[in-house]
Structure formats: structure tokens, C-alpha cells
Design an enzyme around this catalytic site. Structure first.
Site, PDB file in Angstrom:
ATOM      1  N   ARG A 242       0.847  -1.196   0.000  1.00 32.76           N
ATOM      2  CA  ARG A 242       0.000   0.000   0.000  1.00 32.76           C
ATOM      3  C   ARG A 242       0.873   1.233   0.000  1.00 32.76           C
ATOM      4  NH1 ARG A 242      -4.925   0.569   4.105  1.00 32.76           N
ATOM      5  NH2 ARG A 242      -3.320   0.441   5.683  1.00 32.76           N
TER       6      ARG A 242
ATOM      7  N   THR B 138      -1.185   7.534  -0.692  1.00 33.44           N
ATOM      8  CA  THR B 138      -2.452   7.453  -1.435  1.00 33.44           C
ATOM      9  C   THR B 138      -3.303   6.258  -1.032  1.00 33.44           C
ATOM     10  OG1 THR B 138      -1.490   6.079  -3.154  1.00 33.44           O
ATOM     11  CG2 THR B 138      -1.300   8.474  -3.451  1.00 33.44           C
TER      12      THR B 138
ATOM     13  N   ASP C 214      -1.352  -3.636  12.321  1.00 33.46           N
ATOM     14  CA  ASP C 214      -0.779  -4.068  11.037  1.00 33.46           C
ATOM     15  C   ASP C 214      -0.532  -5.586  11.096  1.00 33.46           C
ATOM     16  OD1 ASP C 214       1.244  -2.628   8.619  1.00 33.46           O
ATOM     17  OD2 ASP C 214       1.273  -4.781   9.021  1.00 33.46           O
TER      18      ASP C 214
ATOM     19  N   ASP D 167       3.084  -6.759  10.178  1.00 37.84           N
ATOM     20  CA  ASP D 167       4.071  -6.454  11.227  1.00 37.84           C
ATOM     21  C   ASP D 167       3.882  -7.352  12.433  1.00 37.84           C
ATOM     22  OD1 ASP D 167       5.458  -4.502   9.899  1.00 37.84           O
ATOM     23  OD2 ASP D 167       4.304  -2.829  10.733  1.00 37.84           O
TER      24      ASP D 167
HETATM   25  N1  URA Z   1      -3.684  -3.584   6.842  1.00 38.15           N
HETATM   26  C1  URA Z   1      -3.429  -4.004   8.106  1.00 38.15           C
HETATM   27  O1  URA Z   1      -2.515  -4.793   8.344  1.00 38.15           O
HETATM   28  N2  URA Z   1      -4.188  -3.507   9.090  1.00 38.15           N
HETATM   29  C2  URA Z   1      -5.206  -2.650   8.894  1.00 38.15           C
HETATM   30  O2  URA Z   1      -5.874  -2.259   9.851  1.00 38.15           O
HETATM   31  C3  URA Z   1      -5.452  -2.231   7.567  1.00 38.15           C
HETATM   32  C4  URA Z   1      -4.684  -2.724   6.559  1.00 38.15           C
END
Ligand code: URA
Length: 214
Positions: free
Chosen positions: A109, A113, A205, A208
Site C-alpha cells: 500500500r 495514497t 498491522d 508487522d
Molecule cells: N492492513 C493491516 O494490516 N491492518 C489494517 O488495519 C489495515 C490494513
């Protein structure tokens, strides 16, 4: 917003899935536990997403008698994790369907943007003849899911199902708008996205937390 009215969404309310998801949401969960839980939920979601696969009867011989018994018929499966976090579902799914083929879809991502940027796309040749189970734990904006679906369709995929752990209403609406033919399985639909594109309350995330990179 009643997302189920606009999107073909299957919310998997199985108690094991819900319990494990709650553990995953907790900020203090270790990397090891998070990864293990994602793997286990992947297996349970695989069970749900394959629930309606067609069966056909075959003749077999047991040690006692000849009989007819059902086996899975129709299209064979391709599992398609969106990297990185989608890989967390893969082993659990392959434990249930060891003969499935695997496609790897590399997207990240853009932090500014939130658009999906493709960096890797490797699929089996026979996409058109198979049912593709696309997977990514977090359906947030829906941009990654749509980019992956577009890439799969461009390469010939005809039937795609999407499996995630958490979905935001915004992401569901986006996928529905772009790809109304793709049904979605999720363990929960959360409240919303925040200004950084994270699902609220979510679990942070997923990549992560799974790989211990933060
Ligand atoms: N990607 C993630 O890992 N967590 C989110 O909350 C949104 C996208």
C-alpha cells in the site's frame, strides 16, 4: 451500513474463529501466538469457503465391501495469498487441501495514497480452469483486493472467492462495486477505517504483527 445487503458476504461466526480472533486483536499477543492463531483461523476459514464444493460419487472398495462414496468434484483450487500478510493463512489452508496450487501476489500500500502497488505476480497457468481462493487478513480500503482480482482476471481467472479475517465496511463496498461477482468470507466486519487506512478497532498491522517487524 448494512453491508450484507450490498455484498455477498459470509461472516463466519463459528465460536472457535471468534475466540481466536479476539486473542489476535489483543495488543499484547506475542508474534509466535499471532502467527499460530492466523494459521489456525486460516484452516477454519478454508473449511467455510469450501463448504459448497460439489461432490460426486465414486466406486470404492473398503476392507469389507464395495460401496459408493463422495469425493470433491469440479474445479480444483488455487490458493492466492496477497503478500505479506496473506501468507499467514496459507499453511492452514494447505493442511486441509494439500493438492491445491498456489499463486503469489505481491502488493504493497502506498502510504500516502493508500493505492495498491504491484511488485510480484506469479500464478499457475491454468487459472481459468480453477477456483481461486484469494486471501488477505485485512480488507481495509479494498484497493489491494481489487488490484489482486484485476490481475487474476487479466490472467484468465473466472471464479474467485476472497477470504479475510477482518473487513471494513468501506472495503466491502469498494470490492462490491468493482467486483460484484466475488463473494467474500470474513470472521468479522469492523466499524470503520481511520485516517491512516487502518481498520478500527481492528488488530493493527497484520504483517508487522505476524513477522515481528514493528
Ligand atoms: N492492513 C493491516 O494490516 N491492518 C489494517 O488495519 C489495515 C490494513
Amino acid at each position: 451500513m448494512d453491508v450484507s445487503a450490498t455484498v455477498q458476504v459470509h461472516v463466519v461466526g463459528h465460536p472457535l474463529v471468534q475466540h481466536k480472533l479476539t486473542l489476535m486483536r489483543e495488543a499484547g499477543q506475542s508474534t509466535k501466538s499471532f502467527r499460530q492463531l492466523l494459521n489456525e483461523i486460516g484452516m477454519l476459514l478454508c473449511y467455510e469457503v469450501t463448504r459448497d464444493l460439489p461432490l460426486q460419487m465414486i466406486d470404492i472398495e473398503t476392507p469389507v465391501a464395495r460401496t459408493q462414496s463422495p469425493v470433491i468434484a469440479g474445479k480444483k483450487l488455487i490458493f492466492a495469498p496477497i503478500l505479506r500478510a496473506g501468507a499467514g493463512f496459507l499453511d492452514g489452508m494447505l493442511d486441509l487441501v494439500p493438492s491445491a496450487r498456489v499463486a503469489h501476489i505481491g502488493l504493497y500500500r502506498d502510504p500516502e495514497t493508500l493505492a495498491a502497488v504491484e511488485y510480484y505476480f506469479k500464478t499457475p497457468q491454468d487459472l481459468a480452469e480453477r477456483l481461486v481462493i484469494l486471501m488477505d487478513p485485512m480488507l481495509a480500503t479494498g484497493n489491494s483486493a481489487n488490484a489482486a482480482i484485476k490481475g487474476l482476471k487479466k490472467r484468465g481467472a473466472k471464479e474467485i472467492r476472497f477470504v479475510c479475517l477482518l473487513a471494513a465496511p468501506e472495503g466491502l463496498a469498494n470490492v462490491r462495486h468493482e467486483n460484484p461477482d466475488v463473494a467474500i468470507w470474513t470472521a468479522a466486519v469492523d466499524e470503520r477505517l481511520n485516517e491512516h487506512g487502518y481498520i478500527v478497532p481492528g488488530l493493527g498491522d497484520a504483517g508487522d504483527r505476524m513477522f515481528g517487524t514493528k
